[in-house]
Design a protein around this motif. Structure first.
Motif, PDB file in Angstrom:
ATOM      1  N   GLN A  25      14.804 -27.692  19.051  1.00 29.62           N
ATOM      2  CA  GLN A  25      14.645 -28.816  19.978  1.00 29.62           C
ATOM      3  C   GLN A  25      15.812 -28.982  20.945  1.00 29.62           C
ATOM      4  O   GLN A  25      15.766 -29.853  21.813  1.00 29.62           O
ATOM      5  N   VAL A  73      20.398 -41.902   4.115  1.00 28.81           N
ATOM      6  CA  VAL A  73      19.711 -41.052   3.144  1.00 28.81           C
ATOM      7  C   VAL A  73      20.663 -39.910   2.782  1.00 28.81           C
ATOM      8  O   VAL A  73      21.386 -39.394   3.637  1.00 28.81           O
ATOM      9  N   GLY A  88      12.443 -34.370   5.918  1.00 35.18           N
ATOM     10  CA  GLY A  88      11.273 -33.602   6.350  1.00 35.18           C
ATOM     11  C   GLY A  88      10.788 -32.664   5.252  1.00 35.18           C
ATOM     12  O   GLY A  88       9.577 -32.547   5.009  1.00 35.18           O
TER      13      GLY A  88
HETATM   14  N1  LIG Z   1      19.999 -38.985   6.462  1.00 36.93           N
HETATM   15  C1  LIG Z   1      20.139 -40.203   7.001  1.00 36.93           C
HETATM   16  O1  LIG Z   1      21.019 -40.991   6.614  1.00 36.93           O
HETATM   17  C2  LIG Z   1      19.181 -40.641   8.091  1.00 36.93           C
HETATM   18  C3  LIG Z   1      19.140 -42.010   8.401  1.00 36.93           C
HETATM   19  C4  LIG Z   1      18.294 -42.440   9.402  1.00 36.93           C
HETATM   20  C5  LIG Z   1      17.498 -41.527  10.079  1.00 36.93           C
HETATM   21  N2  LIG Z   1      17.561 -40.208   9.759  1.00 36.93           N
HETATM   22  C6  LIG Z   1      16.709 -39.302  10.518  1.00 36.93           C
HETATM   23  O2  LIG Z   1      15.846 -38.615   9.640  1.00 36.93           O
HETATM   24  C7  LIG Z   1      15.487 -37.366  10.222  1.00 36.93           C
HETATM   25  C8  LIG Z   1      15.708 -36.268   9.204  1.00 36.93           C
HETATM   26  O3  LIG Z   1      17.105 -36.179   8.938  1.00 36.93           O
HETATM   27  P1  LIG Z   1      17.697 -35.745   7.521  1.00 36.93           P
HETATM   28  O4  LIG Z   1      18.570 -36.826   7.069  1.00 36.93           O
HETATM   29  O5  LIG Z   1      16.620 -35.257   6.643  1.00 36.93           O
HETATM   30  O6  LIG Z   1      18.662 -34.563   7.985  1.00 36.93           O
HETATM   31  P2  LIG Z   1      18.645 -32.996   7.685  1.00 36.93           P
HETATM   32  O7  LIG Z   1      18.578 -32.762   6.225  1.00 36.93           O
HETATM   33  O8  LIG Z   1      19.767 -32.431   8.441  1.00 36.93           O
HETATM   34  O9  LIG Z   1      17.251 -32.547   8.322  1.00 36.93           O
HETATM   35  C9  LIG Z   1      17.067 -32.557   9.712  1.00 36.93           C
HETATM   36  C10 LIG Z   1      15.993 -31.563  10.069  1.00 36.93           C
HETATM   37  O10 LIG Z   1      15.929 -31.470  11.501  1.00 36.93           O
HETATM   38  C11 LIG Z   1      16.195 -30.123  11.880  1.00 36.93           C
HETATM   39  N3  LIG Z   1      16.883 -30.036  13.150  1.00 36.93           N
HETATM   40  C12 LIG Z   1      18.114 -30.476  13.459  1.00 36.93           C
HETATM   41  N4  LIG Z   1      18.404 -30.167  14.727  1.00 36.93           N
HETATM   42  C13 LIG Z   1      17.322 -29.518  15.219  1.00 36.93           C
HETATM   43  C14 LIG Z   1      17.010 -28.917  16.462  1.00 36.93           C
HETATM   44  N5  LIG Z   1      17.879 -28.875  17.474  1.00 36.93           N
HETATM   45  N6  LIG Z   1      15.794 -28.329  16.614  1.00 36.93           N
HETATM   46  C15 LIG Z   1      14.908 -28.317  15.601  1.00 36.93           C
HETATM   47  N7  LIG Z   1      15.152 -28.846  14.391  1.00 36.93           N
HETATM   48  C16 LIG Z   1      16.355 -29.431  14.215  1.00 36.93           C
HETATM   49  C17 LIG Z   1      17.058 -29.573  10.759  1.00 36.93           C
HETATM   50  O11 LIG Z   1      17.105 -28.165  10.797  1.00 36.93           O
HETATM   51  P3  LIG Z   1      18.224 -27.357   9.946  1.00 36.93           P
HETATM   52  O12 LIG Z   1      17.691 -27.326   8.534  1.00 36.93           O
HETATM   53  O13 LIG Z   1      18.236 -26.026  10.596  1.00 36.93           O
HETATM   54  O14 LIG Z   1      19.522 -28.116  10.074  1.00 36.93           O
HETATM   55  C18 LIG Z   1      16.332 -30.163   9.561  1.00 36.93           C
HETATM   56  O15 LIG Z   1      15.135 -29.463   9.298  1.00 36.93           O
HETATM   57  C19 LIG Z   1      16.337 -37.222  11.468  1.00 36.93           C
HETATM   58  O16 LIG Z   1      15.597 -37.585  12.591  1.00 36.93           O
HETATM   59  C20 LIG Z   1      17.448 -38.219  11.252  1.00 36.93           C
HETATM   60  O17 LIG Z   1      17.994 -38.661  12.459  1.00 36.93           O
HETATM   61  C21 LIG Z   1      18.372 -39.751   8.777  1.00 36.93           C
END
Ligand SMILES: NC(=O)c1ccc[n+]([C@@H]2O[C@H](COP(=O)([O-])OP(=O)(O)OC[C@H]3O[C@@H](n4cnc5c(N)ncnc54)[C@H](OP(=O)(O)O)[C@@H]3O)[C@@H](O)[C@H]2O)c1
Length: 232
Positions: free
Chosen positions: A54, A175, A15
């Motif tokens: 959320q 990722v 994000g």
């Molecule tokens: N990384 C992977 O391997 C991967 C693979 C497939 C899909 N995804 C998806 O990609 C999206 C982004 O993930 P990412 O890998 O970039 O992980 P990330 O770096 O942990 O980022 C996740 C974001 O969502 C926020 N978040 C988490 N829980 C939340 C809540 N309860 N309310 C509001 N915001 C919340 C986090 O806030 P904080 O900064 O406060 O934690 C952060 O801004 C997610 O939907 C994840 O499921 C990730």
């Protein structure tokens, strides 16, 4: 005129990288769960920020709707519902509170927000960030269930809103972000093969411009990006 874009989960990982890509080219409303003072140094200059945890889906949706109202945005060109988190471990030992939180933060919040945003998205695009885990990911069972739910939501809304709002679901593969550590999972040496958040954001932006409603962006796609300059 610059497009109005909402990105949830913009304080970290994919994000944050996506917000950085759009900065300067779009009016941005970014959502996250951390307080504004903590988020500001992470966010692009001139982006607006709203706290929306959320874990409380209706409150998060209503905070975002109130922020849009305050900004006076009557329409959204793009909403990327990207916020997500998970719990990793033996599914049978996942605490009930964690199961509920995983489903609420990843799925229920996205449903509540998508429905709330519906009137503003006429002529715009709704993008749900799913995961390849939706096909089944044993150590992430409740997370996988939530992501499978997002896929169903996207398919339903794509039909329901056809001709009015373009709905897409994009399923990234692994990722290199903090999501795994936050979930209590150590991918070990495999992590170095994961796509960088910046590359994923680049591929996402390309996918968003396409007409396809469902896309998987996974490892082979990343390899292609590494050797194919037109993907940059
Ligand atoms: N990384 C992977 O391997 C991967 C693979 C497939 C899909 N995804 C998806 O990609 C999206 C982004 O993930 P990412 O890998 O970039 O992980 P990330 O770096 O942990 O980022 C996740 C974001 O969502 C926020 N978040 C988490 N829980 C939340 C809540 N309860 N309310 C509001 N915001 C919340 C986090 O806030 P904080 O900064 O406060 O934690 C952060 O801004 C997610 O939907 C994840 O499921 C990730």
């Amino acid at each position: 005129m610059k497009p109005n874009i909402l990105i949830t989960g913009a304080t970290s990982g994919i994000g944050a990288a996506l917000a950085a890509r759009y900065a300067g080219r779009a009016e941005l409303l970014l959502a996250g769960r951390m307080p504004e003072l903590e988020a500001m140094p992470i966010l692009p200059a001139n982006a607006h920020y709203v706290v929306a945890d959320q874990s409380a889906p209706e409150v998060a949706a209503s905070n975002i709707m109130a922020a849009l109202d305050l900004l006076g945005w009557e329409s959204l060109d793009l909403a990327v519902l990207n916020a997500g988190s998970g719990w990793s471990g033996d599914p049978a030992s996942e605490p009930a509170g964690s199961i509920r939180n995983t489903l609420e933060a990843n799925l229920v919040a996205a449903i509540a927000l998508a429905y709330g945003l519906s009137p503003l998205l006429s002529g715009g695009r709704l993008v749900l960030i799913g995961s390849t885990a939706r096909r089944g990911a044993p150590l992430f069972a409740s997370y996988a269930a939530a992501k499978a739910g997002l896929d169903g939501l996207a398919r339903s809304l794509a039909e329901e809103w056809r001709g009015r709002t373009k709905v897409q679901v994009i399923h990234p593969g692994p990722v290199r972000t903090d999501i795994h550590a936050k979930a209590g999972f150590d991918p070990g040496r495999a992590r170095r093969f994961f796509t960088s958040p910046e590359t994923m954001a680049r591929l996402l932006e390309r996918a968003l411009a396409s007409r396809r409603s469902r896309r998987t962006i996974s490892f082979p796609r990343y390899l292609a990006a590494a050797v194919t300059p037109w993907l940059r």
